[in-house]
Design a protein around this motif. Sequence first.
Motif, short mmCIF file in Angstrom:
data_model
loop_
_atom_site.label_atom_id
_atom_site.label_comp_id
_atom_site.label_asym_id
_atom_site.label_seq_id
_atom_site.Cartn_x
_atom_site.Cartn_y
_atom_site.Cartn_z
N LYS A 86 38.18 43.30 28.30
CA LYS A 86 39.08 42.35 28.95
C LYS A 86 38.37 41.82 30.20
CE LYS A 86 42.51 43.11 26.15
NZ LYS A 86 42.82 42.12 25.15
N THR A 87 38.47 40.51 30.41
CA THR A 87 37.80 39.88 31.55
C THR A 87 38.77 38.92 32.23
OG1 THR A 87 35.67 39.99 30.43
CG2 THR A 87 35.83 38.46 32.27
N THR A 141 37.11 35.63 41.81
CA THR A 141 36.94 37.07 41.67
C THR A 141 36.86 37.36 40.18
OG1 THR A 141 38.14 37.52 43.69
CG2 THR A 141 37.91 39.35 42.13
N THR A 142 35.80 38.02 39.76
CA THR A 142 35.60 38.34 38.35
C THR A 142 35.61 39.86 38.18
OG1 THR A 142 34.22 36.38 38.10
CG2 THR A 142 34.08 38.05 36.36
N VAL A 143 36.45 40.32 37.27
CA VAL A 143 36.53 41.74 36.92
C VAL A 143 36.57 41.83 35.40
CG1 VAL A 143 37.75 43.93 37.23
CG2 VAL A 143 37.84 42.22 39.04
N ASN A 199 32.06 43.07 38.23
CA ASN A 199 32.84 43.26 39.44
C ASN A 199 32.21 42.42 40.54
OD1 ASN A 199 34.96 44.82 40.70
ND2 ASN A 199 33.36 45.79 41.88
N ASP A 200 32.81 41.25 40.83
CA ASP A 200 32.19 40.38 41.82
C ASP A 200 33.22 39.45 42.45
OD1 ASP A 200 30.02 39.38 43.31
OD2 ASP A 200 29.67 37.78 41.87
N ILE A 201 32.95 39.05 43.68
CA ILE A 201 33.74 38.05 44.37
C ILE A 201 32.77 36.98 44.87
CG2 ILE A 201 35.27 37.53 46.31
CD1 ILE A 201 36.22 40.44 46.20
N ASP A 202 33.08 35.73 44.52
CA ASP A 202 32.27 34.60 44.98
C ASP A 202 33.13 33.79 45.94
OD1 ASP A 202 30.82 32.30 45.40
OD2 ASP A 202 30.62 31.78 43.29
N ALA A 203 32.84 33.92 47.23
CA ALA A 203 33.59 33.20 48.26
C ALA A 203 32.72 32.14 48.93
CB ALA A 203 34.12 34.18 49.29
N ALA A 204 31.69 31.69 48.24
CA ALA A 204 30.75 30.73 48.82
C ALA A 204 31.27 29.30 48.81
CB ALA A 204 29.42 30.79 48.08
N ALA A 233 43.22 40.10 41.04
CA ALA A 233 42.36 40.06 39.85
C ALA A 233 42.55 41.31 39.00
CB ALA A 233 40.90 39.90 40.26
N VAL A 234 42.66 42.47 39.63
CA VAL A 234 42.87 43.71 38.87
C VAL A 234 44.25 43.70 38.23
CG1 VAL A 234 43.03 46.23 39.02
CG2 VAL A 234 41.18 45.03 40.20
N GLN A 235 45.26 43.21 38.94
CA GLN A 235 46.59 43.08 38.34
C GLN A 235 46.54 42.22 37.08
OE1 GLN A 235 49.01 41.37 41.45
NE2 GLN A 235 49.64 43.37 42.24
N LYS A 236 45.83 41.10 37.16
CA LYS A 236 45.73 40.17 36.02
C LYS A 236 44.92 40.80 34.88
CE LYS A 236 46.54 35.90 38.50
NZ LYS A 236 47.84 35.68 37.87
N LEU A 237 43.90 41.58 35.21
CA LEU A 237 43.13 42.29 34.19
C LEU A 237 44.03 43.26 33.42
CD1 LEU A 237 40.19 42.81 33.06
CD2 LEU A 237 40.16 44.76 34.63
#
Length: 188
Positions: free
Chosen positions: A143-144, A123-125, A111-116, A169-173
Motif C-alpha cells: 500500500k502506498t 509525504t510518501t509512505v 518514507n519521505d517528505i518533500d517540502a521543497a 499520510a500514515v492515517q491514509k495509508l
Amino acid sequence: MKTLIRSVFISSAAMMFVTGCAMVAPGYNPSMENVQSLKNNSTTAMKVTPFGSEKSPENNNPISIRGSSLASPYDQSYSSYLTAALKQELQLANRLSNDAGIEVTGILLKNDIDAAGFSTGYTTVSARFIVKKDGKEVFNQIKTVKYEFPSSFVGSVAIPAAVQSYNVAVQKLLASLFADQAFNLATK
C-alpha cells in the motif's frame, strides 16, 4: 542597543548551526474513520508484530526537511511508528489481542517528505502489509500513499506543515489497508 541585538541574533544562529535542527515527529493520532472502518469490516481480534524496514534511498530515517531532520518518536524508527499506529487503530476498534490467531505485520518500504515546493509538499509512505492466520500467510500487499499538503516558500511555515503531514499520510495509508476487501476477508 543595535550591537546587543546583533550579538543575540548571531549567537542564536550559531547555536542552531552547532546543534543542528533536529526534531521529533509528534506521536501518532488515530483516525476515527479508520477505527469505524475496522469496526464495520471485521469482528476478529488481531495481533500486531513489529514491522521491519527496507534499506533504500526512498526509506528515510530520519526524514530530512529543508535541512532539518525529523526523527520518529517511537524508538527513533519509522517502522516502529507504523507498528504503533496500527496497534492504536486496532485497540480503539477493540480488535487488538496479543493472543489472536491472526497476525498483522509488514515492512516499511518508502518514507519521505518533500517540502521543497513553494506552495505544495508531498509525504510518501509505502509499506508491504502481511497477514498470517495461524502462521500461514493469507495476505501480502503493498500500500502506498502520496499525501499532498499546503506548503510555503517560507521555512517557518513549510517545516511545521511537513511535520504535521506525516501523521495524516500514515492515517491514509492505514485507511487504504482497512478499505481493501482482500484484507478484510483475510482478517475474518
